[in-house]
Design a protein around this motif. Structure first.
Motif, mmCIF file in Angstrom:
data_model
loop_
_atom_site.group_PDB
_atom_site.id
_atom_site.type_symbol
_atom_site.label_atom_id
_atom_site.label_comp_id
_atom_site.label_asym_id
_atom_site.label_seq_id
_atom_site.Cartn_x
_atom_site.Cartn_y
_atom_site.Cartn_z
ATOM 1 N N ARG A 2 0.790 -1.060 0.135
ATOM 2 C CA ARG A 2 -0.179 -0.055 0.012
ATOM 3 C C ARG A 2 1.053 1.319 0.053
ATOM 4 O O ARG A 2 0.422 2.172 -0.744
ATOM 5 N N LYS A 3 1.834 1.254 0.969
ATOM 6 C CA LYS A 3 2.914 2.450 0.824
ATOM 7 C C LYS A 3 3.408 2.840 -0.690
ATOM 8 O O LYS A 3 3.595 3.770 -1.176
ATOM 9 N N LEU A 4 3.698 1.780 -1.243
ATOM 10 C CA LEU A 4 4.480 1.771 -2.656
ATOM 11 C C LEU A 4 3.245 2.249 -3.690
ATOM 12 O O LEU A 4 3.562 3.206 -4.396
ATOM 13 N N LEU A 5 2.007 2.013 -3.701
ATOM 14 C CA LEU A 5 0.796 2.595 -4.240
ATOM 15 C C LEU A 5 0.687 3.817 -4.091
ATOM 16 O O LEU A 5 0.527 4.720 -5.056
ATOM 17 N N LEU A 6 0.526 3.982 -2.776
ATOM 18 C CA LEU A 6 0.528 5.660 -2.317
ATOM 19 C C LEU A 6 1.563 6.396 -2.771
ATOM 20 O O LEU A 6 1.353 7.547 -3.367
ATOM 21 N N LEU A 7 2.652 6.008 -2.869
ATOM 22 C CA LEU A 7 3.946 6.807 -3.133
ATOM 23 C C LEU A 7 3.858 7.104 -4.739
ATOM 24 O O LEU A 7 4.175 8.200 -5.223
ATOM 25 N N ALA A 12 2.643 10.887 -9.242
ATOM 26 C CA ALA A 12 1.939 11.051 -10.646
ATOM 27 C C ALA A 12 1.503 12.432 -10.282
ATOM 28 O O ALA A 12 1.180 13.177 -11.306
ATOM 29 N N ALA A 13 0.493 12.671 -9.278
ATOM 30 C CA ALA A 13 -0.171 13.914 -8.802
ATOM 31 C C ALA A 13 0.801 15.026 -8.910
ATOM 32 O O ALA A 13 0.532 16.234 -9.442
ATOM 33 N N GLY A 14 2.082 14.853 -8.319
ATOM 34 C CA GLY A 14 3.015 15.968 -8.289
ATOM 35 C C GLY A 14 3.355 16.099 -9.870
ATOM 36 O O GLY A 14 3.526 17.386 -10.095
ATOM 37 N N TRP A 15 3.663 15.160 -10.497
ATOM 38 C CA TRP A 15 4.107 15.446 -11.811
ATOM 39 C C TRP A 15 3.061 16.314 -12.674
ATOM 40 O O TRP A 15 3.476 17.095 -13.401
ATOM 41 N N GLN A 16 1.946 15.841 -12.539
ATOM 42 C CA GLN A 16 0.780 16.581 -13.215
ATOM 43 C C GLN A 16 0.821 17.967 -12.721
ATOM 44 O O GLN A 16 0.446 18.749 -13.603
ATOM 45 N N TYR A 17 1.051 18.461 -11.529
ATOM 46 C CA TYR A 17 0.913 19.638 -11.098
ATOM 47 C C TYR A 17 2.150 20.221 -11.479
ATOM 48 O O TYR A 17 1.969 21.435 -12.100
ATOM 49 N N TYR A 18 3.164 19.841 -11.499
ATOM 50 C CA TYR A 18 4.450 20.350 -12.171
ATOM 51 C C TYR A 18 3.996 20.672 -13.591
ATOM 52 O O TYR A 18 4.557 21.818 -14.281
ATOM 53 N N GLN A 19 3.587 19.886 -14.294
ATOM 54 C CA GLN A 19 3.461 20.185 -15.799
ATOM 55 C C GLN A 19 2.237 21.087 -16.141
ATOM 56 O O GLN A 19 2.609 22.168 -16.904
ATOM 57 N N LYS A 20 1.207 21.398 -15.364
ATOM 58 C CA LYS A 20 0.465 22.456 -15.450
ATOM 59 C C LYS A 20 1.027 23.576 -15.326
ATOM 60 O O LYS A 20 0.735 24.703 -15.707
ATOM 61 N N SER A 21 1.963 23.694 -13.855
ATOM 62 C CA SER A 21 2.261 24.868 -13.514
ATOM 63 C C SER A 21 3.556 25.804 -14.336
ATOM 64 O O SER A 21 3.582 26.868 -14.076
ATOM 65 N N THR A 22 4.094 24.742 -14.746
ATOM 66 C CA THR A 22 5.278 25.346 -15.654
ATOM 67 C C THR A 22 4.753 26.287 -17.115
ATOM 68 O O THR A 22 5.435 26.988 -17.494
ATOM 69 N N ASN A 23 3.731 25.798 -17.372
ATOM 70 C CA ASN A 23 2.947 26.353 -18.679
ATOM 71 C C ASN A 23 4.051 26.331 -19.907
ATOM 72 O O ASN A 23 4.086 27.542 -20.781
ATOM 73 N N THR A 24 4.852 25.440 -19.951
ATOM 74 C CA THR A 24 5.704 25.352 -21.148
ATOM 75 C C THR A 24 5.072 24.511 -22.295
ATOM 76 O O THR A 24 4.808 23.462 -21.846
#
Length: 93
Positions: A2-7, A12-24
């Motif tokens: 479960r810890k691995l799935l949560l990680l 994945a959520a952090g990566w999506q947020y990063y992609q949207k916030s950079t606007n490149t």
């Protein structure tokens, strides 16, 4: 397990947020560069020209100078049809 799935979900959520916030934009899908518009040229002051009271095409030495004058100086008489292109009938330019 479960810890691995949560990680994995957090990453994945952090990566999506990063992609949207950079606007490149993705370079593969980026629009090609367009020719510089007259409007963008108008907004850039040219330090080699300055308003000195001249108003007519016959007093200008170049099209660039005429463009500067109609965009930055008062009382010019070089753009009769008000389309942003000065001295259209002047064969010198």
């Amino acid at each position: 397990m479960r810890k691995l799935l949560l990680l994995a979900l957090v990453v994945a959520a952090g990566w999506q947020y990063y992609q949207k916030s950079t606007n490149t934009p993705n370079p593969v899908y980026a629009e090609p560069l367009r020719q510089q518009s007259v409007e963008s040229v108008r907004s850039i002051p040219d330090p080699q020209f300055s308003c000195d009271g001249r108003q007519h095409c016959s007093q200008m030495t170049s099209r660039a100078e005429a463009v500067y004058f109609i965009n930055h100086c008062p009382n010019t008489k070089m753009d009769g049809d008000h389309d942003g292109v000065p001295c259209e009938n002047d064969s010198r330019f």
